[in-house]
Enzyme design. Structure first.
Site, PDB file in Angstrom:
ATOM      1  N   HIS A  14       0.842  -1.201   0.000  1.00  7.94           N
ATOM      2  CA  HIS A  14       0.000   0.000   0.000  1.00  7.94           C
ATOM      3  C   HIS A  14       0.876   1.249   0.000  1.00  7.94           C
ATOM      4  O   HIS A  14       0.713   2.144  -0.850  1.00  7.94           O
ATOM      5  CB  HIS A  14      -0.904  -0.002   1.233  1.00  7.94           C
ATOM      6  CG  HIS A  14      -1.794   1.195   1.326  1.00  7.94           C
ATOM      7  ND1 HIS A  14      -3.088   1.206   0.858  1.00  7.94           N
ATOM      8  CD2 HIS A  14      -1.578   2.451   1.824  1.00  7.94           C
ATOM      9  CE1 HIS A  14      -3.622   2.398   1.055  1.00  7.94           C
ATOM     10  NE2 HIS A  14      -2.724   3.168   1.644  1.00  7.94           N
ATOM     11  N   GLU A  15       1.827   1.312   0.920  1.00 10.61           N
ATOM     12  CA  GLU A  15       2.695   2.492   1.006  1.00 10.61           C
ATOM     13  C   GLU A  15       3.648   2.568  -0.178  1.00 10.61           C
ATOM     14  O   GLU A  15       4.019   3.662  -0.616  1.00 10.61           O
ATOM     15  CB  GLU A  15       3.474   2.478   2.321  1.00 10.61           C
ATOM     16  CG  GLU A  15       2.603   2.486   3.573  1.00 10.61           C
ATOM     17  CD  GLU A  15       1.630   3.652   3.618  1.00 10.61           C
ATOM     18  OE1 GLU A  15       1.898   4.697   2.995  1.00 10.61           O
ATOM     19  OE2 GLU A  15       0.570   3.519   4.273  1.00 10.61           O
TER      20      GLU A  15
ATOM     21  N   HIS B 136       2.005   4.498  -2.917  1.00 11.28           N
ATOM     22  CA  HIS B 136       2.136   5.943  -2.685  1.00 11.28           C
ATOM     23  C   HIS B 136       3.541   6.424  -3.057  1.00 11.28           C
ATOM     24  O   HIS B 136       3.704   7.439  -3.743  1.00 11.28           O
ATOM     25  CB  HIS B 136       1.890   6.276  -1.211  1.00 11.28           C
ATOM     26  CG  HIS B 136       0.467   6.138  -0.770  1.00 11.28           C
ATOM     27  ND1 HIS B 136      -0.584   6.680  -1.480  1.00 11.28           N
ATOM     28  CD2 HIS B 136      -0.081   5.539   0.324  1.00 11.28           C
ATOM     29  CE1 HIS B 136      -1.718   6.419  -0.835  1.00 11.28           C
ATOM     30  NE2 HIS B 136      -1.441   5.728   0.251  1.00 11.28           N
TER      31      HIS B 136
END
Length: 420
Positions: free
Chosen positions: A18-19, A22
């Protein structure tokens, strides 16, 4: 212990990807990413590569990518400050030391008259009271030093707010998207390992000691009819079997091209509706195919996504209560059950969790990715950004609400696991 290890691996992977979504899209947009963190709270491990510090923190309840310009950073040179400067060979300032200058062999000391670390990148000042005003260029990746803490400056074109709305939307949306992609990859891997369930009325693996094996049915047998009723799909076969619990039925099968007749006494168990249903202890036939696995991964990801959105809709409309939600304890309990059921069940559970994380982060709530996307939508409509202080306050309130919700769902978990 196996459950703890499984949770650490699964949640670590979901948060990491998820990170990572980003981080990759933010870096692609040219945003300075100061930190990539797994967890919150005190650092327990850290290393720096390039411009970014990669950390693992004590509380494994999430993660973050700290992008320059998202929050106040405390980098400021005020008139009258006495600072030390260190230069490169081009006479550009590469370190600006605000205090504790004894740690560095500074080359110049000046009293700041004027400085711009956002756009023109310079600092002006006086070396002493009677000296003329001097101006030095500041390198775009210069380091600001205060209280022995170093921080790379972020010119405006490296800050989050300087990028187009679409670049910022992509940097934020990339996190949840990474979770959907991870679920897809997990489900593809699952189907490559386990095979793709076929809708043919053909038997796959048989459970030991159950009705199918006792009657002499074999894996790969194709069921043509049951009690004279033709069946052409697995769904039709299951329906006939479930409708006749405990009965002895005549199965017409084709085995290695030869027709056979096998009488099977069906087992009996409680169905989902509480009523008895028949079963024979056979899994559907599975096939192994790369293209088929890709299709299976896409379809299952879509199916799970729709099912979760349906559940959210039922929660919003009041068809389900908040007691249906689960938190960390619930995740632990479900992971424990999945781990005991085997690696294949654990893979499916990991895919479900990944999709849940992606959808949860897209909800239009403050402090979540969906809330940030909502503010970017307001900016696109208004033609100017929302006041950062007001947005920060909304996110703070949203974070407090999420913590309250976490307490509620944790109580739900305690009640369901330990008190029911």
């Amino acid at each position: 212990m196996n459950t703890v290890i499984a949770i650490v691996i699964i949640l670590g992977a979901l948060i990491f990807f998820h990170e990572l979504g980003h981080l990759l899209l933010a870096k692609r947009a040219g945003i300075l990413c100061r930190e990539f963190a797994i967890g919150f709270g005190p650092k327990i491990f850290a290393f720096k590569k390039g411009e970014t510090v990669y950390t693992i923190r004590l509380l494994p309840l999430g993660g973050f990518v700290r992008m320059a310009g998202e929050d106040p950073e405390g980098i400021e040179l005020k008139p009258g400050q006495r600072i030390g400067l260190i230069f490169n060979e081009k006479n550009e300032a590469v370190k600006l030391i605000v205090n504790h200058k004894d740690k560095y062999p500074v080359q110049k000391m000046i009293t700041v008259e004027k400085a711009d670390l956002d756009h023109d990148l310079f600092v002006e000042g006086y070396e002493d009271q009677d000296a003329p005003l001097v101006r030095y260029s500041v390198k775009e990746d210069a380091v600001y030093v205060a209280d022995h803490q170093e921080m790379q400056i972020a010119p405006y074109d490296r800050q989050f707010g300087s990028k187009t709305i679409m670049q910022r939307v992509l940097a934020i949306f990339a996190g949840p998207l990474a979770n959907f992609l991870l679920a897809f990859v997990i489900l593809v891997a699952f189907s490559l390992m386990q095979g793709i369930p076929s809708n043919e009325s053909r038997l796959g693996e048989l459970a030991k000691g159950e009705a199918a094996q006792k009657a002499g049915l074999q894996e790969n047998d194709k069921i043509v009819s049951v009690e004279g009723q033709n069946v052409s799909s697995w769904k039709e076969l299951v329906t006939v079997i479930q409708d006749n619990p405990g009965e002895t039925l005549s199965f017409n099968v084709v085995r290695s091209g030869e027709p056979k007749k096998v009488d099977v006494k069906l087992g009996e168990r409680e169905g989902a509706d509480g009523k008895p249903e028949g079963f024979i202890g056979a899994h559907p036939y599975t096939e192994f195919s790369i293209l088929g696995s890709l299709e299976y991964g896409a379809k299952q990801t879509w199916f799970m996504t729709k099912a979760i959105f349906t559940g959210i809709g039922q929660l919003v409309t009041g068809q389900h209560g908040i007691d249906q939600l689960s938190g960390p304890l619930g995740i632990y309990d479900y992971t424990d059950k999945a781990a005991k059921a085997g690696v294949y069940m654990l893979l499916q559970w990991a895919a479900i969790l990944s999709i849940n994380l992606g959808i949860f982060n897209l909800l239009p709530l403050p402090a979540l990715d969906g809330g940030r996307l909502l503010f970017l939508g307001f900016e696109a409509l208004r033609g100017k950004p929302v006041d950062p202080q007001k947005e920060g306050l909304v996110h703070f309130i949203g974070f407090a609400f999420l913590m309250l919700l976490m307490l509620v769902v944790t109580w739900n978990d305690i009640h369901k696991i330990f008190l029911s």
